[in-house]
Design a protein around this motif. Sequence first.
Motif, PDB file in Angstrom:
ATOM      1  N   SER A   1      50.354  39.971  57.551  1.00 42.43           N
ATOM      2  CA  SER A   1      50.205  41.427  57.651  1.00 42.43           C
ATOM      3  C   SER A   1      50.103  42.081  56.283  1.00 42.43           C
ATOM      4  O   SER A   1      49.407  43.083  56.117  1.00 42.43           O
ATOM      5  CB  SER A   1      51.371  42.029  58.430  1.00 42.43           C
ATOM      6  OG  SER A   1      52.599  41.823  57.752  1.00 42.43           O
TER       7      SER A   1
ATOM      8  N   ASP B   1      45.350  40.792  56.524  1.00 42.17           N
ATOM      9  CA  ASP B   1      45.196  41.949  57.409  1.00 42.17           C
ATOM     10  C   ASP B   1      44.898  43.206  56.607  1.00 42.17           C
ATOM     11  O   ASP B   1      43.981  43.967  56.920  1.00 42.17           O
ATOM     12  CB  ASP B   1      46.476  42.171  58.219  1.00 42.17           C
ATOM     13  CG  ASP B   1      46.620  41.204  59.388  1.00 42.17           C
ATOM     14  OD1 ASP B   1      45.826  40.249  59.462  1.00 42.17           O
ATOM     15  OD2 ASP B   1      47.544  41.400  60.206  1.00 42.17           O
TER      16      ASP B   1
ATOM     17  N   HIS C   1      43.251  44.322  64.063  1.00 38.74           N
ATOM     18  CA  HIS C   1      43.611  43.813  65.391  1.00 38.74           C
ATOM     19  C   HIS C   1      43.482  44.879  66.480  1.00 38.74           C
ATOM     20  O   HIS C   1      43.693  44.580  67.657  1.00 38.74           O
ATOM     21  CB  HIS C   1      45.045  43.289  65.388  1.00 38.74           C
ATOM     22  CG  HIS C   1      45.275  42.147  64.457  1.00 38.74           C
ATOM     23  ND1 HIS C   1      45.094  40.824  64.807  1.00 38.74           N
ATOM     24  CD2 HIS C   1      45.674  42.126  63.152  1.00 38.74           C
ATOM     25  CE1 HIS C   1      45.373  40.040  63.789  1.00 38.74           C
ATOM     26  NE2 HIS C   1      45.730  40.804  62.776  1.00 38.74           N
TER      27      HIS C   1
END
Length: 464
Positions: A414, A418, A431
């Motif tokens: 994350s 991400d 996501h």
Amino acid sequence: MKKFLYKLRIPAAAVMAAAMIVPAIPVIAAEQPAENEIYVVEQGDCLWNIAKEKLGSGARNTEIFKLNRDILKSADLIFAGQQLKLPIFVQITEPVEAPAEDEKNEDIAVTAIDKYGNLVLSVSGTELLSLGYTYGDMLTVNIGGKVYDMPVSTNYSDVENGSPICIVVIDEAADKDYVVLAINMDNLAADAEIAVKTSIDEEPGYRWDYNEGVDIPVSISIEMKEQGGYYAEYLLNQLARTNAREDYVGLTDRQFANFRAVETTGMGSGKLYRSSSPVNPELGRNTYSDKAAEAAGIKTVVNLADTAEGMAAYEGWADTYYSKCSVIGLNLGVDFKQAYFQAGLAEGMRFMAENDGPYLIHCTEGKDRAGFVSALLECLMGASADEVVADYMVTYYNYYGVEEGTEQYDAIASGNIDKSLADAFGIDDIHADGVDLAAEAEGYMSEKLGLSAEEIFALKAKLS
């Protein structure tokens, strides 16, 4: 040191004796056991679960393996009834004394700016810690008038992408003792408006030009913002690797080299590979990566880390399979949002479109720059966010033993890939429902890299 080493609350004396890469957090008022605790293996046990239960983190399983090499032949093969010694460690029972008011502002200055825009300071790591600061503290750092909050830590990846960090490295074995201020995956020198990076033809391929009005040397002031304010996050991210093949007995040669095929949705079989450097000997993985490249029949290589002259200067270059491939050296930093990174990446993408595969993308570790570029191409070809993350995190298993389902795995993903992709695409969450990563990647290549529709089409055709 062992593969996948994860260090928590290690006594300082033990660290100095072993000359470990990650220095220990100073501890006081703690009792240390006189001898190792013994754990008797039960049916169904594995080293990861034993380490998690007894040491607080499954990632410390390799410490148990190293301590018991006299009876264990493999970290994956233990038997009920075996008696395993557990590492000796202590717990912090009270905080380290904070620096006195008159010790907070020493004469500290920038002595150098490295390739990535990180600031090397005049104070050593030992000197900074002697002032009372330690790992996990949150500092207020004033750089020529611009103020940052920075945690004291040991690795860039201890903070999320785009976050500032004060990196303290003390490694007696490697004769390293320094302090670097940085922004993870970004350019602190530019952000602090100290200097501008200019590409040049001569080695090392760049120079830093100080901005007008900047006093040289640039002065730095450091003060305590919150003692132990980043300690929990620091513990979560303490990952270290070794460069010795024998420390990774559970990995294949390809895994040790961080070499693998990219096999996400839409990517042609055997078309794209990623790896640590097959020529830079710094990590001790180059020969393994070069052999893997030869076995895969690699034809075209995008080297994100070196110039053409720099890679050819590595010892043994002429004898490598790699040197017979079509190779482009881009010498990129890690600040993905900077114009010169995007210009260099565009050059690399065009090189791929103009040459035949199989293709290999690498930097030094094959982690940050190669991780971002591989993820970008995976998105372009139709991979889901989960597929992209899974491929990215294989690197953290190969180097550090971080496994899916752990707290470390989720935090690293994350805070790194991400966030990098979300920032690149200008979206909140890769996501999220309705996000079309293929369209986002194509838009990035068109708008940020300046690739034409024809060039993007040609690249996709090569990888399909």
